[in-house]
Design an enzyme around this catalytic site. Structure first.
Site, short mmCIF file in Angstrom:
data_model
loop_
_atom_site.label_atom_id
_atom_site.label_comp_id
_atom_site.label_asym_id
_atom_site.label_seq_id
_atom_site.Cartn_x
_atom_site.Cartn_y
_atom_site.Cartn_z
N GLU A 195 0.84 -1.20 0.00
CA GLU A 195 0.00 0.00 0.00
C GLU A 195 0.88 1.26 0.00
O GLU A 195 0.56 2.25 -0.66
CB GLU A 195 -0.94 -0.04 1.20
CG GLU A 195 -2.02 -1.11 1.06
CD GLU A 195 -2.85 -1.27 2.30
OE1 GLU A 195 -4.08 -1.06 2.22
OE2 GLU A 195 -2.27 -1.56 3.37
N GLU A 199 -3.79 -9.42 3.36
CA GLU A 199 -4.55 -9.12 4.58
C GLU A 199 -5.68 -10.13 4.85
O GLU A 199 -5.93 -10.48 6.00
CB GLU A 199 -5.13 -7.70 4.50
CG GLU A 199 -4.14 -6.57 4.74
CD GLU A 199 -3.37 -6.17 3.49
OE1 GLU A 199 -2.70 -5.13 3.50
OE2 GLU A 199 -3.41 -6.93 2.50
N1 T1G Z 1 4.83 -7.98 11.19
C1 T1G Z 1 5.57 -8.41 12.22
N2 T1G Z 1 6.53 -9.40 12.13
C2 T1G Z 1 6.70 -9.95 10.92
C3 T1G Z 1 5.94 -9.55 9.79
C4 T1G Z 1 4.97 -8.50 9.96
N3 T1G Z 1 4.22 -8.06 8.95
N4 T1G Z 1 6.34 -10.30 8.75
C5 T1G Z 1 7.31 -11.11 9.20
N5 T1G Z 1 7.53 -10.92 10.50
C6 T1G Z 1 8.53 -11.59 11.34
C7 T1G Z 1 8.22 -13.08 11.54
O1 T1G Z 1 7.34 -13.29 12.58
C8 T1G Z 1 9.61 -13.64 11.82
O2 T1G Z 1 9.91 -13.38 13.14
C9 T1G Z 1 10.51 -12.78 10.95
O3 T1G Z 1 9.77 -11.58 10.67
C10 T1G Z 1 10.88 -13.42 9.65
O4 T1G Z 1 9.69 -13.84 9.02
C11 T1G Z 1 -2.44 -1.95 6.93
C12 T1G Z 1 -2.88 -4.40 7.92
C13 T1G Z 1 7.89 -11.31 4.48
C14 T1G Z 1 7.49 -13.26 3.08
O5 T1G Z 1 1.13 -10.65 5.78
O6 T1G Z 1 4.78 -13.31 4.62
O7 T1G Z 1 0.04 -4.81 6.37
O8 T1G Z 1 9.89 -15.68 13.94
O9 T1G Z 1 10.18 -16.30 9.09
O10 T1G Z 1 10.16 -16.87 5.47
O11 T1G Z 1 -3.20 -3.09 5.10
O12 T1G Z 1 7.43 -13.06 6.76
O13 T1G Z 1 12.03 -14.60 13.36
O14 T1G Z 1 10.72 -13.85 15.37
O15 T1G Z 1 8.26 -15.40 7.73
O16 T1G Z 1 11.73 -15.00 4.87
C15 T1G Z 1 0.69 -7.99 5.62
C16 T1G Z 1 3.84 -11.39 6.41
C17 T1G Z 1 0.44 -7.58 7.03
C18 T1G Z 1 3.44 -10.53 5.32
C19 T1G Z 1 9.33 -13.27 4.78
N6 T1G Z 1 1.97 -8.63 5.49
N7 T1G Z 1 5.19 -11.88 6.31
O17 T1G Z 1 9.28 -14.63 4.89
O18 T1G Z 1 10.63 -14.94 7.04
S1 T1G Z 1 -1.17 -6.89 7.14
C20 T1G Z 1 2.07 -9.96 5.56
C21 T1G Z 1 5.54 -12.84 5.43
C22 T1G Z 1 -0.99 -5.25 6.68
C23 T1G Z 1 -2.17 -3.15 6.03
C24 T1G Z 1 -2.24 -4.47 6.69
C25 T1G Z 1 6.94 -13.35 5.51
C26 T1G Z 1 7.88 -12.76 4.46
P1 T1G Z 1 10.66 -14.43 13.99
P2 T1G Z 1 9.63 -15.24 8.24
P3 T1G Z 1 10.53 -15.44 5.52
#
Ligand code: T1G
Length: 700
Positions: free
Chosen positions: A107, A127
């Site tokens: 976004e 999301e």
């Molecule tokens: N927030 C907080 N922590 C996150 C995070 C996030 N969005 N994404 C990853 N982490 C942490 C995860 O818990 C782990 O921590 C570490 O980063 C590495 O992640 C307003 C509301 C980016 C493809 O849904 O899909 O934005 O376990 O092991 O395999 O509209 O992480 O090491 O302590 O998964 O290399 C939308 C979520 C949020 C993406 C990387 N975003 N993340 O994968 O590493 S909603 C997502 C992923 C939003 C807006 C809305 C994957 C990755 P720890 P990992 P990876």
């Protein structure tokens, strides 16, 4: 260079402002990141610049808003404010994307005037997979680039889009040569020089839509989204983009986001998000995984073929060994045939299919496995057959080769014991179909070395699997708990429920399919053979329902023979009078007077069974943590994802209801109640919920 909040910095190079987000590990858009961005944008507005580039440090652009912040009042500045500042910035702003730009990260990029990306980057709005909707303009800016129908599909699937596809869709303006920061900056500078003016997506009209295409996309989105409330909301919001002034629609979107993120479903899905990541870690020193360059698979049956397809899909070469040339050719033909069918369905490009076929080396000689770094056996589920194989492999494989078994039930220590390399032996328990099912139980045997486990977990990640670490024990995590669930389904039948009542109660609860229909699909004869093998050692005091034996004795092995718990006519499932008769005979033989069960009674008994067995699995140390059990049941056994898994779900139930569930299960099985251990198991999740309630009210 100007540094803000240590997580965002601004540099000016060649007249361009470079705003770098540096919040490892994935540059989540936390409060400090948002504040830092806002401060940097205020700074750049003071400078005479040719343009501004937003870029992420480390391995990613912004992978989304910080999910950990969603359960409490969001601290200012909120993301829409940051995006408005980008849109109001006097200079054109270009997002330079590498790694992932997801959710709020994408976004943010859609708030920019231009977007460039590394060829291996991914973008998207996932999301809905977190029980929410995009909350910072995704549902309003995306349709202005893709049109309504495509936007509905992308928002409601939450699909991650590769950079080349995003470029084709017009979401990305240019692809950089690589994800190297300099290559990204060069491409961004060039893009800004080519379009040195503001181009706010919010000002673009939504392309006129083909109403039929929108209807089709909407229907498909709701079907695939199982009609979940947030998916319905997402469809409505995207359509609003063509009906309402942008600011009004943006406000509606934000309000929906703010409401949904505090709903039980969103908490359940956040629990799963973090539980999925934790499940891939094991207690103990992390050892550097060994490199896997070639995989060997022994056994080209259903599981062997599925595992082979999964490994080829991950880009790894495979040596597939069968007992003789005929079996070898049959297995190879089945695998290449499946690849051709995928091409036919448009799920795979001819080039990819060609590459996978070239990477497959069928064989009928175990000696061809000598150069493999990992060998997975998927032969007949018999201890002697597998031990004989392991003895031979032990003499053939090079030192350090990871030796894995795909057994579902056999004792892995007994397999390792016949080798001189027990430290290199692990379980890799795939689920059928192995190339489709996400779950992979990585089983630690008594002598499995930490390095073997790390290597197995890294391999699981390469295959895109959801790994869960389990200790070697009968049925590991999933099968053991599922067996209890299925046993209690049979108890319910014997006590008076009909197969349809049991399965309907399960699907009403959200299971993809009821336990009896699942039995019919996988074949009742497999479990029958196992029960016969176990008959001699079965606990005579334990309650045993012989109805499934009676069904099998009558040749009712399930869907594959047209009849099991149900009759199957033209592939459709129908209640069966023959089965009703068999059940009545079984009850009469035990003088059981059938009684009525409400759907809630049935759900209580089934959940009580799951919780009681889960508590034993945890107490026995077979599972490392409660969350691992939720991840296992959701990814391997059709437990409804939006409920967060059985343990998260139960932690939200009043304790007296949990007590009634456990009592109901104990009475049905005649076993000792498990309330004590279930209460202990749920305690950490209940504490987490209390913390959430405090935070929700802003009192934490
Ligand atoms: N927030 C907080 N922590 C996150 C995070 C996030 N969005 N994404 C990853 N982490 C942490 C995860 O818990 C782990 O921590 C570490 O980063 C590495 O992640 C307003 C509301 C980016 C493809 O849904 O899909 O934005 O376990 O092991 O395999 O509209 O992480 O090491 O302590 O998964 O290399 C939308 C979520 C949020 C993406 C990387 N975003 N993340 O994968 O590493 S909603 C997502 C992923 C939003 C807006 C809305 C994957 C990755 P720890 P990992 P990876």
């Amino acid at each position: 260079m100007i540094q803000h909040d240590a997580v965002v910095r601004l540099e000016i190079v060649d007249g361009f402002g470079i705003v770098t987000i540096d919040n490892p590990p994935v540059n989540a858009g936390s409060t400090p990141v948002r504040a830092g961005l806002l401060a940097c944008l205020a700074d750049v507005a003071q400078h005479d610049l040719r343009g501004v580039v937003l870029i992420g440090a480390g391995r990613s652009f912004v992978a989304g808003s910080d999910i950990r912040e969603f359960g409490a009042p969001l601290a200012p500045p909120e993301l829409p404010q940051v995006i408005a500042a980008i849109e109001d910035c006097p200079h054109p702003v270009c997002a330079a994307i590498h790694g992932a730009a997801l959710g709020g990260g994408f976004e943010l990029a859609l708030g920019c005037d231009l977007r460039i990306a590394a060829p291996d980057a991914v973008v998207g709005l996932p999301e809905v997979t977190l029980g929410i909707v995009p909350g910072a303009g995704g549902t309003q800016r995306l349709p202005r680039l893709t049109g309504l129908a495509k936007a509905i599909t992308l928002v409601c699937s939450g699909r991650r889009i590769s950079a080349p596809e995003a470029h084709d869709l017009g979401l990305i303006d240019a692809l950089a040569a690589s994800s190297d920061p300099q290559a990204l900056l060069t491409t961004a500078f060039r893009a800004l020089q080519g379009a040195p003016h503001k181009r706010r997506l919010r000002d673009l009209p939504v392309p006129v839509a083909d109403p039929d295409a929108v209807k089709t996309a909407e229907a498909q989105a709701l079907r695939r989204g199982k009609g979940r409330p947030n998916v319905q909301e997402a469809v409505a919001l995207v359509k609003l983009s063509a009906e309402m002034p942008t600011d009004t629609a943006l406000a509606r979107e934000r309000a929906a986001f703010q409401s949904l993120r505090l709903q039980e479903e969103a908490f359940a899905l956040r629990h799963l998000f973090f539980a999925e990541r934790a499940a891939t870690r094991f207690e103990g020193p992390t050892a550097q995984p060994a490199e896997i360059r070639r995989v060997g698979i022994v056994g080209g049956g259903t599981m062997g073929q599925g595992i082979c397809r999964a490994v080829l899909a991950a880009g790894l070469p495979v040596t597939l060994v069968e007992r003789d040339a005929q079996a070898r050719d049959a297995a190879a033909a089945a695998i290449t045939g499946a690849l051709d069918r995928s091409v036919g369905k448009g799920h795979l490009s001819p080039d990819d299919a060609y590459a996978r076929k070239a990477a497959l080396a069928p064989s009928h000689s175990l000696s061809d496995l000598a150069d493999c770094d990992l060998v997975i056996e998927a032969v007949f589920e018999d201890m002697k057959v597998k031990q004989d194989l392991f003895r031979v492999l032990d003499t053939m494989l090079k030192p350090g080769t990871l030796l894995a078994t795909n057994t579902s039930y056999l004792d892995i220590d007994a397999l390792a014991a016949v080798t001189s390399r027990a430290a290199d032996v692990v379980g890799l328990h795939f689920f059928s179909p192995a190339d489709m099912m996400k779950l992979l139980e990585v089983v630690r045997a008594e002598h499995s070395a930490d390095r073997s486990l790390s290597t197995a977990l890294a391999f699981a990640k390469t295959l895109g699997k959801q790994a869960v670490v389990a200790r070697n024990a009968d049925g590991f995590i999933g099968n053991r708990i599922y067996a209890a669930y299925r046993r209690h389904a049979e108890f319910l039948i014997e006590d008076g429920a009909t197969p349809e009542e049991v399965d309907n109660a399960a699907t009403d609860f959200g299971f993809a399919m009821g336990p009896l229909a699942v039995g019919d699909m996988s074949g009742l004869d497999i479990a029958w053979a196992m029960r016969k093998r176990q008959a001699a050692t079965r606990d005579p005091a334990a309650r045993y329902v012989d109805i499934p034996d009676r069904l099998c004795a009558a040749g009712r092995f399930g869907r594959k023979v047209g009849g099991g718990w149900y009759d199957y006519i033209d592939g459709q499932l129908h209640p069966s009078d023959d089965v009703a008769a068999i059940i009545a005979q079984a009850r009469a033989a035990k003088a059981i007077t059938p009684r009525h069960f409400s759907p809630d009674d049935i759900q209580m008994r089934l959940l009580g069974a799951i919780l009681s067995e889960a508590a034993a699995v945890l107490a026995d140390g077979v599972a490392q943590r409660a969350g691992d059990i939720d991840v296992t049941l959701v990814h391997g056994y059709g437990f409804p994802r939006w409920r967060g898994g059985p343990l998260w779900r139960a932690s939200g139930e009043p304790p007296d209801r949990i007590a009634r569930m456990c009592d109901a299960a104990a009475q049905a099985s005649g076993a000792e109640g498990a309330l004590g251990s279930v209460t202990d198991m749920l305690a950490p999740l209940r504490a987490e919920r209390q913390e959430i309630e405090k935070r929700k009210s802003g009192h934490a």
